[in-house]
Design a protein around this motif. Structure first.
Motif, mmCIF file in Angstrom:
data_model
loop_
_atom_site.group_PDB
_atom_site.id
_atom_site.type_symbol
_atom_site.label_atom_id
_atom_site.label_comp_id
_atom_site.label_asym_id
_atom_site.label_seq_id
_atom_site.Cartn_x
_atom_site.Cartn_y
_atom_site.Cartn_z
ATOM 1 N N UNK A 1 45.312 29.436 31.559
ATOM 2 C CA UNK A 1 44.679 30.699 31.937
ATOM 3 C C UNK A 1 44.972 31.028 33.391
ATOM 4 N N UNK A 2 44.950 30.002 34.247
ATOM 5 C CA UNK A 2 45.207 30.231 35.670
ATOM 6 C C UNK A 2 46.589 30.844 35.912
ATOM 7 N N UNK A 3 47.535 30.579 34.989
ATOM 8 C CA UNK A 3 48.890 31.106 35.162
ATOM 9 C C UNK A 3 48.944 32.624 35.027
ATOM 10 N N UNK A 4 47.945 33.199 34.340
ATOM 11 C CA UNK A 4 47.994 34.649 34.075
ATOM 12 C C UNK A 4 46.821 35.396 34.700
ATOM 13 N N UNK A 5 46.057 34.711 35.552
ATOM 14 C CA UNK A 5 44.927 35.391 36.196
ATOM 15 C C UNK A 5 45.246 35.630 37.675
ATOM 16 N N UNK A 6 45.801 36.797 37.955
ATOM 17 C CA UNK A 6 46.078 37.199 39.333
ATOM 18 C C UNK A 6 44.759 37.474 40.056
ATOM 19 N N UNK A 7 44.603 36.999 41.288
ATOM 20 C CA UNK A 7 43.379 37.297 42.042
ATOM 21 C C UNK A 7 43.106 38.806 42.088
ATOM 22 N N UNK A 8 41.907 39.156 41.664
ATOM 23 C CA UNK A 8 41.532 40.568 41.651
ATOM 24 C C UNK A 8 42.175 41.364 40.545
ATOM 25 N N UNK A 9 42.855 40.690 39.616
ATOM 26 C CA UNK A 9 43.613 41.389 38.575
ATOM 27 C C UNK A 9 42.815 41.703 37.324
ATOM 28 N N UNK A 10 43.545 42.268 36.342
ATOM 29 C CA UNK A 10 42.917 42.732 35.106
ATOM 30 C C UNK A 10 42.388 41.576 34.249
ATOM 31 N N UNK A 11 43.183 40.488 34.165
ATOM 32 C CA UNK A 11 42.822 39.400 33.259
ATOM 33 C C UNK A 11 41.504 38.754 33.652
ATOM 34 N N UNK A 12 41.332 38.451 34.927
ATOM 35 C CA UNK A 12 40.105 37.791 35.357
ATOM 36 C C UNK A 12 38.903 38.711 35.186
ATOM 37 N N UNK A 13 39.097 40.012 35.371
ATOM 38 C CA UNK A 13 37.998 40.954 35.156
ATOM 39 C C UNK A 13 37.560 40.952 33.691
ATOM 40 N N UNK A 14 38.553 40.948 32.795
ATOM 41 C CA UNK A 14 38.219 40.908 31.369
ATOM 42 C C UNK A 14 37.542 39.609 30.979
ATOM 43 N N UNK A 15 38.081 38.492 31.460
ATOM 44 C CA UNK A 15 37.484 37.186 31.150
ATOM 45 C C UNK A 15 36.046 37.108 31.642
ATOM 46 N N UNK A 16 35.809 37.580 32.861
ATOM 47 C CA UNK A 16 34.460 37.493 33.411
ATOM 48 C C UNK A 16 33.473 38.357 32.642
ATOM 49 N N UNK A 17 33.917 39.519 32.172
ATOM 50 C CA UNK A 17 33.038 40.349 31.349
ATOM 51 C C UNK A 17 32.680 39.625 30.049
ATOM 52 N N UNK A 18 33.670 38.973 29.440
ATOM 53 C CA UNK A 18 33.395 38.206 28.209
ATOM 54 C C UNK A 18 32.414 37.078 28.479
#
Length: 258
Positions: free
Chosen positions: A223-240
């Protein structure tokens, strides 16, 4: 080697389809026993032997698979008990929650026993199958694991952990499908046609599984490979996660074991 599958409902039928597709046995070496004429006709068209006589099917096989609902295990085993030969046969029982102690009480002179829990993806040679040997040798266990390895992946475990394995893999395939449904519906809301959304989600899951298998990475490291700081992926993951994603999955697994 001849194999009999007694009970060709959802799981039993999927197992037979897997056996046929795997080409591990010739059609004439597979016998399906089921009381439903529609079921036996379906499998006869696949080129396997069919019968409605459980005892006959069991007597002629080297490996006897009883794949019925848990409440039917006792009457089926008591019916075929006299047809089983502990010196030349292996007995496989696929039924969640049925303890080996009871099975050995129901079968006089019980053959080497295996509690086996696949999932319905066995029909597509993609099952995660748990195998628990009871009173079996290493060679006999290898025979059974080699068989199910041709229809997916096996893990040998003790009886104590079999309910957890059932939840993770047999029930778990339904949980995975529920994620596919949810993500596909989300894809429709994002503007994709339903079939296209499902196609995208399914391929994404295949890719995730292939990546983890090939790399050996822990899921969080991948997951860390595709979670850019401040990016879309981490925002989606955190909402989930705010909605309880991880907690809901764990609670569901624990509830199913209970």
């Amino acid at each position: 080697m001849k194999i009999a599958v007694i009970g060709a409902g959802a799981m039993g039928g999927a197992t037979v389809e897997g056996l046929v597709r795997s080409k591990a046995f010739r059609g004439e070496d597979i016998t399906v026993s089921d009381p439903s004429p529609a079921v036996t006709e379906k499998f006869a068209q696949m080129g396997v032997c069919v019968t409605t006589d459980n005892r006959q099917a069991a007597a002629q096989a080297d490996v006897v698979c009883v794949v019925v609902k848990p409440w039917l295990v006792e009457p089926v085993l008591k019916d075929i008990s006299g047809a089983l030969d502990s010196k030349r046969q292996l007995l496989i029982v696929t039924a969640a929650g049925v303890p080996s102690q009871k099975i050995r009480e129901w079968v006089e002179d019980c053959p080497p026993l295996f509690l086996v829990i696949p999932n319905i993806a066995i029909a597509q040679l993609s099952s995660m199958t748990f195998v628990t040997p009871i009173g079996a040798t290493a060679e006999q266990t290898k025979t059974v694991t080699d068989l199910f390895d041709q229809m997916g992946t096996t893990l040998t475990t003790d009886e104590q952990h079999l309910p957890a394995g059932t939840t993770l893999a047999s029930c778990g395939i339904a949980y995975a499908m529920r994620y596919i449904r949810a993500a596909s519906e989300g894809g429709v809301e994002l503007g994709f046609k339903a079939d296209d959304a499902k196609k995208v989600v399914m391929q994404t899951l295949r890719g995730a599984a292939d990546l983890l298998e090939a790399s050996g990475l822990h899921p969080e490291a991948a997951i860390d490979l595709v979670t850019t700081p401040g990016g879309l992926t981490i925002k989606g993951l955190n909402e989930m996660e705010h909605a309880g994603f991880t907690s809901a999955v764990i609670r569901g697994l624990k509830a199913a074991v209970k």
